[in-house]
Enzyme design. Structure first.
Site, short mmCIF file in Angstrom:
data_model
loop_
_atom_site.label_atom_id
_atom_site.label_comp_id
_atom_site.label_asym_id
_atom_site.label_seq_id
_atom_site.Cartn_x
_atom_site.Cartn_y
_atom_site.Cartn_z
N ASP A 64 -10.24 -4.17 -12.91
CA ASP A 64 -9.55 -4.68 -11.73
C ASP A 64 -9.44 -3.54 -10.72
O ASP A 64 -8.79 -2.54 -10.99
CB ASP A 64 -8.15 -5.17 -12.15
CG ASP A 64 -7.31 -5.67 -10.98
OD1 ASP A 64 -7.83 -5.77 -9.85
OD2 ASP A 64 -6.12 -5.95 -11.21
N THR A 90 -7.44 3.88 -12.64
CA THR A 90 -6.79 2.67 -12.10
C THR A 90 -7.71 1.44 -12.20
O THR A 90 -7.25 0.36 -12.56
CB THR A 90 -6.38 2.91 -10.63
OG1 THR A 90 -5.35 3.89 -10.61
CG2 THR A 90 -5.86 1.64 -9.98
N ALA A 99 -5.67 -1.60 -5.99
CA ALA A 99 -4.97 -0.30 -5.86
C ALA A 99 -5.88 0.91 -6.06
O ALA A 99 -5.39 2.03 -6.13
CB ALA A 99 -3.76 -0.20 -6.79
N ALA A 100 -7.19 0.71 -6.11
CA ALA A 100 -8.12 1.86 -6.23
C ALA A 100 -7.95 2.79 -5.04
O ALA A 100 -7.76 4.01 -5.20
CB ALA A 100 -9.57 1.38 -6.32
N GLY A 101 -7.99 2.22 -3.84
CA GLY A 101 -7.88 3.04 -2.63
C GLY A 101 -6.51 3.71 -2.53
O GLY A 101 -6.41 4.88 -2.13
N ASP A 102 -5.47 2.99 -2.90
CA ASP A 102 -4.11 3.56 -2.84
C ASP A 102 -3.98 4.72 -3.83
O ASP A 102 -3.36 5.74 -3.53
CB ASP A 102 -3.05 2.50 -3.16
CG ASP A 102 -3.02 1.40 -2.12
OD1 ASP A 102 -3.42 1.66 -0.97
OD2 ASP A 102 -2.61 0.28 -2.47
N GLY A 108 -4.07 -4.98 -12.75
CA GLY A 108 -2.84 -4.88 -11.97
C GLY A 108 -2.86 -3.77 -10.94
O GLY A 108 -3.82 -3.00 -10.86
N LYS A 114 0.83 -1.22 0.00
CA LYS A 114 0.00 0.00 0.00
C LYS A 114 0.86 1.26 0.00
O LYS A 114 0.55 2.24 -0.70
CB LYS A 114 -0.92 0.01 1.22
CG LYS A 114 -2.03 -1.04 1.14
CD LYS A 114 -2.90 -1.01 2.39
CE LYS A 114 -3.69 -2.29 2.55
NZ LYS A 114 -4.66 -2.51 1.47
P1 ADP Z 1 -10.01 0.32 -1.33
O1 ADP Z 1 -9.25 -0.14 -2.54
O2 ADP Z 1 -9.12 0.87 -0.26
O3 ADP Z 1 -11.02 -0.66 -0.80
P2 ADP Z 1 -12.26 1.73 -2.47
O4 ADP Z 1 -12.69 0.46 -3.08
O5 ADP Z 1 -13.19 2.37 -1.49
O6 ADP Z 1 -10.82 1.63 -1.82
O7 ADP Z 1 -12.00 2.76 -3.68
C1 ADP Z 1 -11.39 4.01 -3.52
C2 ADP Z 1 -11.92 4.96 -4.57
O8 ADP Z 1 -11.68 4.40 -5.86
C3 ADP Z 1 -13.42 5.20 -4.50
O9 ADP Z 1 -13.74 6.23 -3.60
C4 ADP Z 1 -13.74 5.57 -5.94
O10 ADP Z 1 -13.52 6.95 -6.18
C5 ADP Z 1 -12.74 4.74 -6.74
N1 ADP Z 1 -13.39 3.51 -7.21
C6 ADP Z 1 -13.43 2.31 -6.57
N2 ADP Z 1 -14.19 1.42 -7.27
C7 ADP Z 1 -14.63 2.09 -8.37
C8 ADP Z 1 -15.46 1.77 -9.49
N3 ADP Z 1 -16.02 0.54 -9.59
N4 ADP Z 1 -15.68 2.71 -10.43
C9 ADP Z 1 -15.13 3.95 -10.34
N5 ADP Z 1 -14.36 4.33 -9.30
C10 ADP Z 1 -14.11 3.42 -8.33
NA NA Z 2 -6.20 -1.80 -11.42
#
Ligand code: ADP
Ligand code: NA
Length: 320
Positions: free
Chosen positions: A263, A299, A266-269, A304, A43
């Site tokens: 995928d 992302t 790494a969305a949250g990161d 990945g 992370k």
């Molecule tokens: P983590 O990976 O820590 O669990 P989240 O899943 O809450 O974090 O995602 C963090 C941010 O990524 C969200 O607030 C949103 O803005 C973006 N995100 C996550 N999933 C999606 C999605 N399916 N479509 C668009 N944005 C997304």
């Molecule tokens: Na990704």
């Protein structure tokens, strides 16, 4: 301030080793696998890559073993433009790894933190002081306050070191961001050193006992995070975006931006790294959340972890 500030990340660096198989091996059994891949992750490293790709001057504080995985992780950070002066190469412990067995959507993961637990709070404090001395003052003899700079920590390194690092960063004048992932509690006296706490919904539930879903539970959860002593709170809700409280205590919702989801690793990161980079530019918190939403939408559209994190130019190309 943007030209003088820096994003400093204390956190984990991991190599993910991932292989697919048709069924999970039982005890003592060998099964055939395919599709072996290695992915740079952790992370902390992911957040540093996100901040650097958004154009922020970024520095990683962490540790890897003196081995091929460690070398690859350091090279990956450098490629992304992250400063690695404070990444320790340790002889006494191996690089952190996540060994992942993938089987028809069912994952089994063994996380070996290795060098990620090697740094003590004093090591991080020393790195932060040196960073402030050279990077922000140009004069190594004196420590200038890190005004406008951002410090990020998560829950994958030693928790006592993380707590000490947050307190030190706050004292040095950093805006401190704590991403309690995996979910972890801080000592009560450390919470006031956190300027922004940013969990996802499940981490929030562990920390507060409240699962944020509708408006009422989101407000209750955000207030419960603030009651711990943090200066501000943002909860990310996956495809439902993120939430915070406005100055009057009202709920502010930042929707997720529409994306073709491939995928979500790494969305949250990405969200946190991009938020920190925007904060370095002096933007108000809600606009920083918008920057996080834009970068993380890109992302999730790619396969990945670290390699799916976009550059600022790519985000601008997507959203104008
Ligand atoms: P983590 O990976 O820590 O669990 P989240 O899943 O809450 O974090 O995602 C963090 C941010 O990524 C969200 O607030 C949103 O803005 C973006 N995100 C996550 N999933 C999606 C999605 N399916 N479509 C668009 N944005 C997304
Ligand atoms: Na990704």
């Amino acid at each position: 301030m943007a030209d003088r500030g820096i994003v400093a990340v204390f956190g984990s660096m991991n190599m993910d080793l991932s292989v697919a198989c048709e069924r999970m091996p039982r005890a003592g059994e060998t099964v055939g696998g395919s599709g072996f891949i290695t992915n740079a992750g952790g992370k902390g490293a992911n957040q540093a890559v996100a901040a650097a790709r958004m154009g922020a001057r970024t520095c990683m504080i962490g540790a890897v073993g003196r081995d091929t995985f460690g070398d690859a992780l350091v090279a990956g950070l450098q490629d992304a433009g992250v400063g690695v002066e404070f990444v320790a190469l340790r002889d006494d412990v191996e690089t952190g790894t996540a060994t992942i067995i993938r089987c028809e959507g069912d994952n089994r993961i063994v996380l070996s933190p290795g060098a990620n637990h090697a740094l003590a709070g004093a090591d991080v404090a020393c790195a932060l002081r040196r960073l402030v001395a050279h990077e922000l003052d140009g004069d190594t003899s004196e420590i200038a306050p890190a005004a406008g700079s951002v410090f990020i920590a998560q829950g994958e390194c030693d928790l006592a070191a993380t707590a000490e690092a947050l307190v030190c960063a706050r004292e040095l004048g950093f805006y401190t961001v704590f991403n309690p992932a995996p979910a972890c509690e801080l000592p009560a006296e450390v919470w006031p050193a956190v300027d922004l706490v940013c969990p996802n919904e499940t981490e929030c539930q562990v920390l507060t006992g409240i699962l944020p879903t509708d408006d009422v539970s989101c407000v209750a959860a955000l207030n419960a995070l603030l009651d711990k002593g943090a200066g501000a709170a943002v909860i990310t809700l996956g495809g439902a975006g993120s939430v915070t409280l406005g100055d009057g205590g009202e709920l502010l919702r930042m929707p997720a931006l529409s994306s073709t989801v491939v995928d979500t690793t790494a969305a949250g990161d990405t969200f946190i790294g991009a938020l920190a980079a925007a904060r370095l530019g002096g933007l108000p918190l809600f606009e920083c959340m918008a920057a996080g939403a834009r970068a993380s939408a890109v992302t999730v559209s790619r396969l990945g972890a670290q390699q799916s994190i976009p550059t600022r130019a790519e985000v601008e190309h997507w959203f104008g």
